[in-house]
Design an enzyme around this catalytic site. Structure first.
Site, PDB file in Angstrom:
ATOM      1  N   LYS A 417       0.854  -1.224   0.054  1.00 16.00           N
ATOM      2  CA  LYS A 417       0.055  -0.029   0.061  1.00 16.00           C
ATOM      3  C   LYS A 417       1.012   1.186  -0.083  1.00 16.00           C
ATOM      4  O   LYS A 417       2.032   1.211   0.633  1.00 16.00           O
ATOM      5  CB  LYS A 417      -0.949  -0.020   1.364  1.00 16.00           C
ATOM      6  N   TRP A 517      -9.197  -0.158   1.301  1.00 17.59           N
ATOM      7  CA  TRP A 517     -10.465   0.187   2.137  1.00 17.59           C
ATOM      8  C   TRP A 517     -10.068   1.372   3.009  1.00 17.59           C
ATOM      9  O   TRP A 517     -10.594   1.989   4.026  1.00 17.59           O
ATOM     10  CB  TRP A 517     -11.333  -0.783   2.801  1.00 17.59           C
ATOM     11  N   HIS A 518      -8.802   2.054   2.826  1.00 18.86           N
ATOM     12  CA  HIS A 518      -8.366   3.320   3.496  1.00 18.86           C
ATOM     13  C   HIS A 518      -9.098   4.611   3.028  1.00 18.86           C
ATOM     14  O   HIS A 518      -8.248   5.758   3.219  1.00 18.86           O
ATOM     15  CB  HIS A 518      -7.075   3.246   3.908  1.00 18.86           C
ATOM     16  N   TYR A 519     -10.001   4.577   2.284  1.00 14.90           N
ATOM     17  CA  TYR A 519     -10.299   5.816   1.682  1.00 14.90           C
ATOM     18  C   TYR A 519     -10.700   6.852   2.642  1.00 14.90           C
ATOM     19  O   TYR A 519     -11.158   6.718   3.547  1.00 14.90           O
ATOM     20  CB  TYR A 519     -11.633   5.559   0.765  1.00 14.90           C
TER      21      TYR A 519
END
Ligand SMILES: Cc1cc2nc3c(=O)[nH]c(=O)nc-3n(C[C@H](O)[C@H](O)[C@H](O)COP(=O)(O)OP(=O)(O)OC[C@H]3O[C@@H](n4cnc5c(N)ncnc54)[C@H](O)[C@@H]3O)c2cc1C
Ligand SMILES: *[C@@H]1O[C@H](CO)[C@@H](O)[C@H](O)[C@H]1NC(C)=O
Ligand SMILES: *[C@@H]1O[C@H](CO)[C@@H](O)[C@H](O)[C@H]1NC(C)=O
Ligand SMILES: *[C@@H]1O[C@H](CO)[C@@H](O)[C@H](O)[C@H]1NC(C)=O
Length: 586
Positions: A417, A517-519
């Site tokens: 990431k 999913w770290h938006y």
């Protein structure tokens, strides 16, 4: 800022008692699911209610914020569109991580959506929010991040500790995760920082919200701290609109109530009690918060008018700065059985890429769903010239497919990431239904620096897969090219794919991008809210959640999102207390 005042206060005494009680009753934190008398179905709510604080969204930030505010003498209402996390084994058990993401029913706790970029994603719909459906990795933001944001470091530390006392655990490191960690060390992601919540260069074991028995603890567990006499939480309460009024003699619209609907679709009203210190606080997450601001008339004027929404404040920056850190993955079928692990170990590199691993079940959930169907491709030797699987390995590979059906995948994934990201996009309403996910565009890899980080990250992932330490968990005759080609054949996103032969890492990053999913973004500090998280241009309204971030904190955000709920809660109490004191003086 000093918070010693609360220790002297009655509420401080009460809190200390709660602490004592918690320690006493749950010696290793892994106590039974709390039974909250103040959590109820919204269908039981009166048509009109009055509270001092109305919190929209009982998520990762909303729960710690509500628990904290309930100790200020004021009454607190939490409206959460989802149900309870305590009754669903898909949520409470680590082995069911993929199940909850595969649940595509209209009431799923992980509401699926696909961004306009063609990347599959999910949005929490449950008390506890993202912390009730996520992979559980728990790790703090760096000191640098905290300084840059301008938070009070001492209060931040206390807030993290308050969270950790209830929801954070040291994971039991087993064989696959150990081999992965040793691989990171072998390829030079140094030093070895052992187990720590802190964000440090090198390789570390981080915390997890899963306890030793593999049971999940969520932000909803932080409601144990709440003063039960001062708080009400309604479930299946979906907020449709924040109401604003103009007070004569003031220029700014003031938030004073909300309209929400219960599970039967019945409309209810919640109003703030009359006191200028009372507030509505939006904690609906990086998608829900900008969406609800827009639905309530705060957003880009032209856009709101297209949807027939009356403009309260023309605020073109609502929904801007939406960002999602791209995740790229190698799936590595294993000749040996592997344990079920979500993220436990992270490599924090100097080039701002984070390397994480998971084993034994599909962290990359679209794989779980479709791998079995597509596995035939993977076994088709002619598709992979350099990849020759001898018959005995082939039999084991078929076992792997069966294991997918069993939800425990005999494989691991290593992902990278990137920090930031630098690339950003925007959010636009799809319709007027707050339960529908709006159009979200993240523009992955629009900025070249993001792509450079991805390429370096993938190089590190490849080195770890090739490391001696990791060798027992991969098929020796399955070269990196085969693993890359495997990713290219899997329907992990809905984007165009390029030829599989000799693909560049650059193209690999772009073609196989997924969401971790770290938006975040959409209501950023300095653009939509001020430094105390008050919405610019209106009174009595704040936003406190991941939508306020410019970059994701730490390697993974949830620790800092929970911390933020506690931190802002303390600051609001302080403000309330100080104003009360100064009133007494006058
Ligand atoms: C699958 C997945 C895996 C992840 N893995 C990790 C991980 O391992 N480690 C980590 O640190 N982070 C992880 N994350 C990210 C982390 O969980 C999120 O960043 C964090 O939970 C966001 O918190 P939030 O408070 O901003 O929003 P949320 O927690 O999403 O809270 C928003 C809440 O508001 C409610 N809501 C929204 N709209 C309304 C409305 N109109 N009315 C009433 N209620 C509403 C929602 O139902 C939700 O409960 C993961 C996320 C996901 C989805
Ligand atoms: C668990 O997830 C599965 C989908 O994988 C779904 O069919 C099932 O209904 C879920 N269970 C609960 C209790 O929600
Ligand atoms: C396997 O490869 C051959 C030759 O490339 C191809 O014709 C066939 O369709 C492939 N089979 C599958 C299941 O993809
Ligand atoms: C699932 O796993 C069990 C035990 O590991 C095994 O007996 C069973 O055959 C597996 N089922 C499938 C469909 O692979």
């Amino acid at each position: 800022m000093d918070f010693r005042w609360w220790r002297r206060s009655f509420f401080g005494a009460f809190l200390s008692w709660v602490f004592f009680f918690l320690r006493f009753s749950c010696s290793d934190k892994a106590c039974a699911a709390p039974e909250y008398t103040f959590v109820k179905e919204a269908t039981s709510a009166p048509p009109v209610i009055f509270y001092d604080y109305i919190i929209i969204g009982g998520g990762t930030a909303g729960c710690p914020l509500a628990a904290t505010l309930s100790h200020g003498g004021a009454t607190v209402l939490v409206l959460e569109r989802g149900g309870s996390p305590y009754t669903n084994p898909n949520i409470t058990n680590i082995g069911n991580f993929a199940s909850v993401l595969l649940d595509r029913s209209p009431t799923s706790p992980a509401q699926p959506f696909t961004s306009e970029d063609g990347v599959y994603n999910a949005r929490a719909r449950i008390l506890g929010g993202g912390s009730a459906v996520n992979a559980g990795f728990y790790t703090r933001a760096s000191t640098h991040y905290i300084k840059k944001v301008g938070w009070n470091q001492k209060m931040v530390k206390q807030a993290y500790e308050w969270v950790e006392q209830v929801v954070a655990f040291q994971p039991p490191l087993m064989e696959w995760e150990s081999a992965f960690r040793d691989g990171l060390l072998e390829v030079g992601v140094l030093p070895n920082n052992g187990f720590t919540y802190d964000h440090l260069y090198g390789t570390k074991i981080g915390g997890t919200i899963f306890d030793k028995e593999g049971h999940r603890h969520t932000a909803a567990d932080l409601l144990q701290y709440a003063n039960p006499r001062k708080i009400t939480v309604y479930l299946h309460a979906i907020v449709h609109k924040i109401l604003f009024r103009h007070i004569p003699g003031t220029a700014r619209p003031q938030a004073y109530g909300v309209i929400y609907k219960d599970a039967y679709g019945v409309r209810h009203l919640a109003y703030l009690k009359r006191n200028s210190k009372n507030e509505i606080i939006l904690t609906a997450g990086a998608i829900g918060s900008p969406q609800l601001l827009m639905l309530s008339g705060i957003g880009p004027g032209y856009h709101l008018r297209t949807h027939g929404i009356q403009v309260v404040v023309n605020q073109p920056l609502v929904g801007q700065g939406m960002a999602d850190n791209p995740m790229n993955v190698l799936l590595i079928p294993s000749p040996l059985p592997v344990e079920v692990s979500l993220v436990q170990v992270v490599g924090i590199t100097k080039f701002n890429t984070f390397i994480e691993g998971a084993s034994g079940l599909s962290f990359v959930y679209p794989l779980a769903r479709r791998l079995a169907k597509r596995f035939r491709l993977f076994l088709n030797q002619s598709d992979y010239e350099p990849f020759k699987v001898p018959p005995e390995d082939m039999a084991r590979a078929v076992d792997t497919v069966n294991a997918v059906v069993n939800r425990t995948l005999r494989a691991g994934i290593i992902l990278e990431k990137i920090t930031g990201p630098a690339s950003t996009g925007h959010l636009e309403l799809r319709n007027l239904n707050p339960d529908d996910t709006p159009f979200v565009t993240f523009n992955y890899f629009k900025e070249p620096e993001d792509l450079r980080k991805c390429i370096e990250g993938m190089r590190t992932v490849i080195s770890v897969v090739n490391s001696k330490a990791f060798s027992k968990f991969r098929y020796k005759n399955m070269p990196i090219e085969a693993l890359i080609n495997l990713m290219l054949t899997l329907p992990i996103n809905n984007r165009p794919r390029h030829a599989t032969a000799a693909i560049s890492l650059e193209q690999f990053c772009i073609d196989t991008v997924m969401s971790i999913w770290h938006y975040h973004g959409g209501c950023q500090v300095g653009r939509v809210v001020d430094k105390e998280y008050r919405v610019l241009g209106v009174d009595s309204l704040r936003v406190v959640d991941g939508s306020t971030f410019y970059r994701t904190p730490g390697t993974n955000p949830q620790a800092t999102v929970m911390m933020l709920g506690r931190y802002v809660g303390k600051r609001i109490l302080q403000e309330r207390y100080l104003s009360r004191r100064s009133k007494h003086k006058n």
